[in-house]
Design a protein around this motif. Structure first.
Motif, PDB file in Angstrom:
ATOM      1  N   LEU A   1       0.859  -1.172   0.000  1.00 29.36           N
ATOM      2  CA  LEU A   1       0.000   0.000   0.000  1.00 29.36           C
ATOM      3  C   LEU A   1       0.898   1.226   0.000  1.00 29.36           C
ATOM      4  CD1 LEU A   1      -2.550  -1.139   2.752  1.00 29.36           C
ATOM      5  CD2 LEU A   1      -2.731  -1.442   0.277  1.00 29.36           C
ATOM      6  N   THR A   2       0.621   2.178  -0.886  1.00 25.33           N
ATOM      7  CA  THR A   2       1.493   3.325  -1.063  1.00 25.33           C
ATOM      8  C   THR A   2       0.706   4.621  -0.983  1.00 25.33           C
ATOM      9  OG1 THR A   2       2.902   2.023  -2.535  1.00 25.33           O
ATOM     10  CG2 THR A   2       3.194   4.402  -2.591  1.00 25.33           C
ATOM     11  N   ALA A   3       1.257   5.596  -0.260  1.00 17.70           N
ATOM     12  CA  ALA A   3       0.715   6.956  -0.223  1.00 17.70           C
ATOM     13  C   ALA A   3       1.896   7.911  -0.218  1.00 17.70           C
ATOM     14  CB  ALA A   3      -0.158   7.172   1.008  1.00 17.70           C
ATOM     15  N   GLY A   4       2.169   8.531  -1.357  1.00 22.45           N
ATOM     16  CA  GLY A   4       3.345   9.387  -1.468  1.00 22.45           C
ATOM     17  C   GLY A   4       4.607   8.575  -1.316  1.00 22.45           C
ATOM     18  N   THR A   5       5.428   8.932  -0.317  1.00 20.33           N
ATOM     19  CA  THR A   5       6.680   8.200  -0.083  1.00 20.33           C
ATOM     20  C   THR A   5       6.538   7.151   1.008  1.00 20.33           C
ATOM     21  OG1 THR A   5       7.408   9.869   1.523  1.00 20.33           O
ATOM     22  CG2 THR A   5       8.047  10.191  -0.792  1.00 20.33           C
ATOM     23  N   GLN A   6       5.323   6.968   1.557  1.00 15.20           N
ATOM     24  CA  GLN A   6       5.128   5.999   2.623  1.00 15.20           C
ATOM     25  C   GLN A   6       4.590   4.692   2.060  1.00 15.20           C
ATOM     26  OE1 GLN A   6       3.535   7.330   6.381  1.00 15.20           O
ATOM     27  NE2 GLN A   6       3.540   9.461   5.703  1.00 15.20           N
ATOM     28  N   TYR A   7       5.176   3.592   2.520  1.00 20.05           N
ATOM     29  CA  TYR A   7       4.812   2.273   2.025  1.00 20.05           C
ATOM     30  C   TYR A   7       4.492   1.357   3.194  1.00 20.05           C
ATOM     31  CZ  TYR A   7       7.029   3.773  -2.335  1.00 20.05           C
ATOM     32  OH  TYR A   7       7.367   4.459  -3.482  1.00 20.05           O
ATOM     33  N   LEU A   8       3.434   0.584   3.042  1.00 17.01           N
ATOM     34  CA  LEU A   8       3.093  -0.464   3.999  1.00 17.01           C
ATOM     35  C   LEU A   8       3.046  -1.776   3.239  1.00 17.01           C
ATOM     36  CD1 LEU A   8       2.136  -1.394   6.827  1.00 17.01           C
ATOM     37  CD2 LEU A   8      -0.211  -1.026   6.019  1.00 17.01           C
ATOM     38  N   SER A   9       3.793  -2.754   3.723  1.00 11.39           N
ATOM     39  CA  SER A   9       3.850  -4.056   3.073  1.00 11.39           C
ATOM     40  C   SER A   9       3.340  -5.129   4.025  1.00 11.39           C
ATOM     41  CB  SER A   9       5.281  -4.400   2.642  1.00 11.39           C
ATOM     42  OG  SER A   9       5.701  -3.553   1.589  1.00 11.39           O
ATOM     43  N   MET A  10       2.554  -6.038   3.489  1.00 10.45           N
ATOM     44  CA  MET A  10       2.077  -7.200   4.232  1.00 10.45           C
ATOM     45  C   MET A  10       2.407  -8.423   3.398  1.00 10.45           C
ATOM     46  SD  MET A  10      -1.675  -5.780   5.431  1.00 10.45           S
ATOM     47  CE  MET A  10      -2.027  -5.109   3.796  1.00 10.45           C
ATOM     48  N   GLY A  11       2.932  -9.442   4.026  1.00  9.42           N
ATOM     49  CA  GLY A  11       3.297 -10.600   3.241  1.00  9.42           C
ATOM     50  C   GLY A  11       3.451 -11.858   4.063  1.00  9.42           C
ATOM     51  N   ALA A  12       3.300 -12.982   3.380  1.00 13.73           N
ATOM     52  CA  ALA A  12       3.605 -14.286   3.955  1.00 13.73           C
ATOM     53  C   ALA A  12       5.036 -14.631   3.560  1.00 13.73           C
ATOM     54  CB  ALA A  12       2.634 -15.336   3.429  1.00 13.73           C
ATOM     55  N   ASN A  13       5.773 -15.270   4.455  1.00 12.11           N
ATOM     56  CA  ASN A  13       7.183 -15.581   4.205  1.00 12.11           C
ATOM     57  C   ASN A  13       7.943 -14.300   3.881  1.00 12.11           C
ATOM     58  OD1 ASN A  13       9.409 -17.306   3.935  1.00 12.11           O
ATOM     59  ND2 ASN A  13       9.170 -17.424   1.730  1.00 12.11           N
ATOM     60  N   TYR A  14       7.729 -13.275   4.716  1.00 13.26           N
ATOM     61  CA  TYR A  14       8.195 -11.929   4.382  1.00 13.26           C
ATOM     62  C   TYR A  14       9.471 -11.578   5.150  1.00 13.26           C
ATOM     63  CZ  TYR A  14       7.901  -6.798   3.948  1.00 13.26           C
ATOM     64  OH  TYR A  14       8.163  -5.485   3.716  1.00 13.26           O
TER      65      TYR A  14
END
Length: 202
Positions: free
Chosen positions: A61-74
């Motif tokens: 998920l991205t908003a400008g320069t901020q990123y949120l990542s969700m993942g399996a085996n991450y």
């Protein structure tokens, strides 16, 4: 992009193509249950993302320069949620932030700026921060502040002190003890001592 209906399980499969050869990625829309699958043709939940063994199934998920990542085996090969870059991660309820993990891994409950590894904040105590020798757990309030350890009548509530040389060389213990409550402060080492200090005198 091509689409084809599979009669057996009534799904629509969409694949990208390169010179007429389908790539490995699939997007499947399951008609019967209304489920959507990415990387799988048989999604069993409303949205299912599947990656081959050894890969990482992720949502960014991205908003400008901020990123949120969700993942399996991450992260460290376990499912994880993380920011990308020097950003804190917040968790909230009812539209308000309740807990934050800052960029250094400190956790604040009720505060966006934790003063130590875990900071439980009800209200400000004033212009003060915990001592650097004892900032692993901070409990803060504008009035009375406290920490409670609860145990059944037949058991004890304890705080133990330890080091690599011994995991219980000192303790504070309290118990109900058949309606005869007690508080014990002691050393569990044969050569241990208990010291009470006032100012610089012991």
């Amino acid at each position: 992009m091509t689409g084809a209906a599979a009669a057996a399980n009534r799904t629509w499969d969409f694949q990208t193509v390169d010179n007429g050869l389908a790539n490995a990625g699939n997007i499947a829309f399951q008609v019967d249950g209304g489920n959507v699958g990415i990387g799988t043709t048989s999604p069993d939940k409303l949205l299912t993302l599947t990656q081959a063994a050894g890969g990482t199934a992720m949502i960014n998920l991205t908003a400008g320069t901020q990123y949120l990542s969700m993942g399996a085996n991450y992260i460290n090969n376990v499912p994880a949620i993380s920011t990308i870059g020097a950003y804190s991660l917040g968790l909230g309820t009812n539209g308000s932030e309740r807990m934050r993990i800052d960029i250094d891994g400190n956790v604040g409950i009720g505060t966006t700026g934790p003063d130590g590894r875990l900071h439980v904040f009800t209200a400000s105590a004033g212009t003060v921060t915990p001592h650097s020798n004892a900032d692993d757990l901070t409990v803060e309030n504008s009035g009375n502040a406290g920490l409670t350890i609860l145990s059944p009548d037949a058991n004890v509530a304890s705080v133990y002190f330890g080091s690599p040389s011994g995991n219980s060389f000192g303790q504070v213990e309290g118990g109900w003890n058949a309606a005869a409550p007690y508080l014990l402060i002691g050393s569990n080492h044969a050569d241990g001592t208990v010291r009470i200090r006032s100012g610089s005198a012991v």
